[in-house]
Design a protein around this motif. Sequence first.
Motif, PDB file in Angstrom:
ATOM      1  N   LYS A 156       0.794  -1.024   0.053  1.00 33.80           N
ATOM      2  CA  LYS A 156      -0.124  -0.092   0.122  1.00 33.80           C
ATOM      3  C   LYS A 156       0.822   1.183  -0.080  1.00 33.80           C
ATOM      4  CE  LYS A 156      -3.116  -0.379   3.429  1.00 33.80           C
ATOM      5  NZ  LYS A 156      -4.235  -0.342   4.274  1.00 33.80           N
ATOM      6  N   ILE A 157       0.396   2.132  -0.940  1.00 37.28           N
ATOM      7  CA  ILE A 157       1.043   3.471  -1.101  1.00 37.28           C
ATOM      8  C   ILE A 157       0.342   4.627  -0.822  1.00 37.28           C
ATOM      9  CG2 ILE A 157       2.643   5.083  -2.488  1.00 37.28           C
ATOM     10  CD1 ILE A 157       3.899   2.001  -1.986  1.00 37.28           C
ATOM     11  N   ALA A 158       0.665   5.766   0.123  1.00 39.02           N
ATOM     12  CA  ALA A 158      -0.395   6.612   0.129  1.00 39.02           C
ATOM     13  C   ALA A 158       0.538   7.818  -0.701  1.00 39.02           C
ATOM     14  CB  ALA A 158      -0.348   6.990   1.547  1.00 39.02           C
ATOM     15  N   TRP A 159      -0.656   8.438  -1.718  1.00 42.59           N
ATOM     16  CA  TRP A 159      -0.193   9.462  -2.516  1.00 42.59           C
ATOM     17  C   TRP A 159      -1.107  10.645  -2.220  1.00 42.59           C
ATOM     18  CZ3 TRP A 159      -2.542   9.823  -8.025  1.00 42.59           C
ATOM     19  CH2 TRP A 159      -2.116  11.209  -8.749  1.00 42.59           C
ATOM     20  N   GLY A 160      -0.532  11.726  -1.707  1.00 45.72           N
ATOM     21  CA  GLY A 160      -1.144  12.811  -1.242  1.00 45.72           C
ATOM     22  C   GLY A 160      -0.890  14.244  -2.235  1.00 45.72           C
ATOM     23  N   ILE A 161      -2.107  14.802  -2.643  1.00 49.45           N
ATOM     24  CA  ILE A 161      -2.341  15.530  -3.539  1.00 49.45           C
ATOM     25  C   ILE A 161      -2.629  16.726  -2.784  1.00 49.45           C
ATOM     26  CG2 ILE A 161      -3.229  16.728  -5.621  1.00 49.45           C
ATOM     27  CD1 ILE A 161      -3.798  13.408  -6.462  1.00 49.45           C
TER      28      ILE A 161
ATOM     29  N   ILE B 226      -9.364  10.884 -11.572  1.00 47.03           N
ATOM     30  CA  ILE B 226      -8.813  10.168 -10.388  1.00 47.03           C
ATOM     31  C   ILE B 226      -9.759   9.245  -9.889  1.00 47.03           C
ATOM     32  CG2 ILE B 226      -8.040  10.811  -8.088  1.00 47.03           C
ATOM     33  CD1 ILE B 226      -5.831  11.906  -9.584  1.00 47.03           C
ATOM     34  N   GLN B 227     -10.589   9.627  -9.739  1.00 47.85           N
ATOM     35  CA  GLN B 227     -11.720   8.626  -9.177  1.00 47.85           C
ATOM     36  C   GLN B 227     -11.931   7.593  -9.802  1.00 47.85           C
ATOM     37  OE1 GLN B 227     -15.167  11.291  -8.495  1.00 47.85           O
ATOM     38  NE2 GLN B 227     -14.254  11.711  -6.479  1.00 47.85           N
ATOM     39  N   GLU B 228     -11.951   7.763 -11.458  1.00 50.60           N
ATOM     40  CA  GLU B 228     -12.008   6.439 -12.324  1.00 50.60           C
ATOM     41  C   GLU B 228     -10.803   5.675 -12.426  1.00 50.60           C
ATOM     42  OE1 GLU B 228     -15.197   9.061 -15.373  1.00 50.60           O
ATOM     43  OE2 GLU B 228     -13.087   8.614 -16.111  1.00 50.60           O
ATOM     44  N   ASN B 229      -9.579   6.102 -12.445  1.00 56.35           N
ATOM     45  CA  ASN B 229      -8.368   5.395 -12.411  1.00 56.35           C
ATOM     46  C   ASN B 229      -8.076   4.980 -11.286  1.00 56.35           C
ATOM     47  OD1 ASN B 229      -7.758   5.195 -15.443  1.00 56.35           O
ATOM     48  ND2 ASN B 229      -8.185   7.396 -15.108  1.00 56.35           N
ATOM     49  N   PHE B 230      -8.411   5.169 -10.057  1.00 52.66           N
ATOM     50  CA  PHE B 230      -7.841   4.780  -8.802  1.00 52.66           C
ATOM     51  C   PHE B 230      -8.982   4.408  -7.884  1.00 52.66           C
ATOM     52  CE2 PHE B 230      -4.595   7.486 -10.365  1.00 52.66           C
ATOM     53  CZ  PHE B 230      -3.342   7.035 -10.264  1.00 52.66           C
ATOM     54  N   GLN B 231      -8.869   3.192  -7.288  1.00 48.64           N
ATOM     55  CA  GLN B 231      -9.787   2.455  -6.568  1.00 48.64           C
ATOM     56  C   GLN B 231     -10.025   3.224  -5.379  1.00 48.64           C
ATOM     57  OE1 GLN B 231      -9.145  -1.644  -5.962  1.00 48.64           O
ATOM     58  NE2 GLN B 231     -11.459  -1.960  -5.232  1.00 48.64           N
ATOM     59  N   HIS B 232      -8.976   3.663  -4.567  1.00 45.74           N
ATOM     60  CA  HIS B 232      -9.385   4.328  -3.458  1.00 45.74           C
ATOM     61  C   HIS B 232      -8.717   5.870  -3.262  1.00 45.74           C
ATOM     62  CE1 HIS B 232      -9.691   0.492  -1.468  1.00 45.74           C
ATOM     63  NE2 HIS B 232      -8.768  -0.199  -2.400  1.00 45.74           N
ATOM     64  N   VAL B 233      -9.686   6.692  -3.380  1.00 46.86           N
ATOM     65  CA  VAL B 233      -9.640   7.963  -3.270  1.00 46.86           C
ATOM     66  C   VAL B 233     -10.420   8.791  -2.166  1.00 46.86           C
ATOM     67  CG1 VAL B 233      -9.691  10.237  -4.593  1.00 46.86           C
ATOM     68  CG2 VAL B 233      -9.575   8.139  -5.823  1.00 46.86           C
ATOM     69  N   SER B 234      -9.842   9.464  -1.255  1.00 41.81           N
ATOM     70  CA  SER B 234     -10.261  10.193  -0.167  1.00 41.81           C
ATOM     71  C   SER B 234     -10.159  11.507  -0.331  1.00 41.81           C
ATOM     72  CB  SER B 234      -9.583   9.729   1.126  1.00 41.81           C
ATOM     73  OG  SER B 234      -9.833   7.962   1.180  1.00 41.81           O
ATOM     74  N   PHE B 235     -10.935  12.336   0.169  1.00 43.02           N
ATOM     75  CA  PHE B 235     -10.848  13.873   0.132  1.00 43.02           C
ATOM     76  C   PHE B 235     -10.996  14.412   1.543  1.00 43.02           C
ATOM     77  CE2 PHE B 235     -12.968  12.499  -3.972  1.00 43.02           C
ATOM     78  CZ  PHE B 235     -12.005  13.173  -4.675  1.00 43.02           C
TER      79      PHE B 235
ATOM     80  N   ALA C  22      -7.481  21.923  -0.989  1.00 45.17           N
ATOM     81  CA  ALA C  22      -7.276  22.627  -2.171  1.00 45.17           C
ATOM     82  C   ALA C  22      -6.883  21.660  -3.358  1.00 45.17           C
ATOM     83  CB  ALA C  22      -5.831  23.774  -1.692  1.00 45.17           C
ATOM     84  N   GLY C  23      -6.375  20.776  -2.961  1.00 42.67           N
ATOM     85  CA  GLY C  23      -6.098  19.623  -4.086  1.00 42.67           C
ATOM     86  C   GLY C  23      -7.334  19.357  -5.046  1.00 42.67           C
ATOM     87  N   LYS C  24      -8.361  19.201  -4.232  1.00 40.33           N
ATOM     88  CA  LYS C  24      -9.820  18.875  -4.893  1.00 40.33           C
ATOM     89  C   LYS C  24     -10.158  20.071  -5.812  1.00 40.33           C
ATOM     90  CE  LYS C  24     -14.618  18.103  -3.474  1.00 40.33           C
ATOM     91  NZ  LYS C  24     -15.566  17.757  -2.355  1.00 40.33           N
ATOM     92  N   GLN C  25      -9.959  21.157  -5.385  1.00 42.56           N
ATOM     93  CA  GLN C  25     -10.249  22.151  -6.325  1.00 42.56           C
ATOM     94  C   GLN C  25      -9.312  22.549  -7.689  1.00 42.56           C
ATOM     95  OE1 GLN C  25      -9.803  26.152  -4.131  1.00 42.56           O
ATOM     96  NE2 GLN C  25     -11.061  27.262  -5.843  1.00 42.56           N
ATOM     97  N   VAL C  26      -8.017  22.168  -7.403  1.00 40.17           N
ATOM     98  CA  VAL C  26      -7.210  22.342  -8.398  1.00 40.17           C
ATOM     99  C   VAL C  26      -7.445  21.187  -9.483  1.00 40.17           C
ATOM    100  CG1 VAL C  26      -4.782  21.908  -9.168  1.00 40.17           C
ATOM    101  CG2 VAL C  26      -5.533  23.511  -7.297  1.00 40.17           C
TER     102      VAL C  26
ATOM    103  N   ARG D  49      -3.339   4.542  -2.798  1.00 32.24           N
ATOM    104  CA  ARG D  49      -4.318   5.038  -2.131  1.00 32.24           C
ATOM    105  C   ARG D  49      -3.972   6.667  -2.321  1.00 32.24           C
ATOM    106  NH1 ARG D  49      -7.150   1.199   1.598  1.00 32.24           N
ATOM    107  NH2 ARG D  49      -6.590  -0.956   0.412  1.00 32.24           N
ATOM    108  N   VAL D  50      -5.029   7.390  -2.962  1.00 37.46           N
ATOM    109  CA  VAL D  50      -4.927   8.637  -3.111  1.00 37.46           C
ATOM    110  C   VAL D  50      -5.767   9.552  -2.219  1.00 37.46           C
ATOM    111  CG1 VAL D  50      -5.514  10.459  -4.729  1.00 37.46           C
ATOM    112  CG2 VAL D  50      -5.022   8.117  -5.527  1.00 37.46           C
ATOM    113  N   PHE D  51      -5.003  10.616  -1.347  1.00 38.81           N
ATOM    114  CA  PHE D  51      -5.458  11.358  -0.373  1.00 38.81           C
ATOM    115  C   PHE D  51      -5.415  12.898  -1.102  1.00 38.81           C
ATOM    116  CE2 PHE D  51      -4.296   7.610   1.669  1.00 38.81           C
ATOM    117  CZ  PHE D  51      -5.215   7.233   2.586  1.00 38.81           C
TER     118      PHE D  51
END
Length: 185
Positions: free
Chosen positions: A5-10, A58-67, A44-48, A38-40
């Motif tokens: 598991k990898i956490a990717w923060g945007i 992002i939601q279509e290509n990654f199974q786990h996306v959290s805002f 501000a990232g959501k807006q960008v 796993r995308v977090f």
Amino acid sequence: MKPKKIAWGITGAGEKIEKTYETMVDIQEKYRDQVDIRVFVSNAGKQVLKFYRLYKKIQENFQHVSFEVNSNAPFLAGDVQLHKYEFLLIAPCTSNTVAKLASRIGDTMITNAVIMGQKSRVPIHIMPVDFKEGVTVTKIPNGDDLILELTEEDIDCVRKVSKMKNTHVFEATDKIYDVFEKYVK
């Protein structure tokens, strides 16, 4: 074998967001059975992501996306601290986030997770968008150029963060491949 598991923060950086997204999709494909990214996404990232028309992708290509809801929700910091992730990648990372990290301010989901990860010896990899002092030109979502002057103060924060334990700072999206190659074999 179970995928790592990898956490990717945007964060809210528009600079390099499109290239970072493309790189992460490619890495996910390359290491399909070996990693679980796993995308977090910060507020501000959501807006960008919406500005750059990447929000749905992002939601279509990654199974786990959290805002982000607040600095502890979702509880990324706790999961990072408990070593539930092989490493934490923040890419791209705004100068605002870098400045907060340099001052040890953990008031967002991302900054809180980085600080807790550093304290618990989790590898942290950060790609700041402001890396070198001077004038730079970036593209905004409509394709126009935006000229920015990166200040000594911005770069001092990058230098400070790069000297922190368990933290690796890098400039270019192609270095993300190096990060994955180090941990996924």
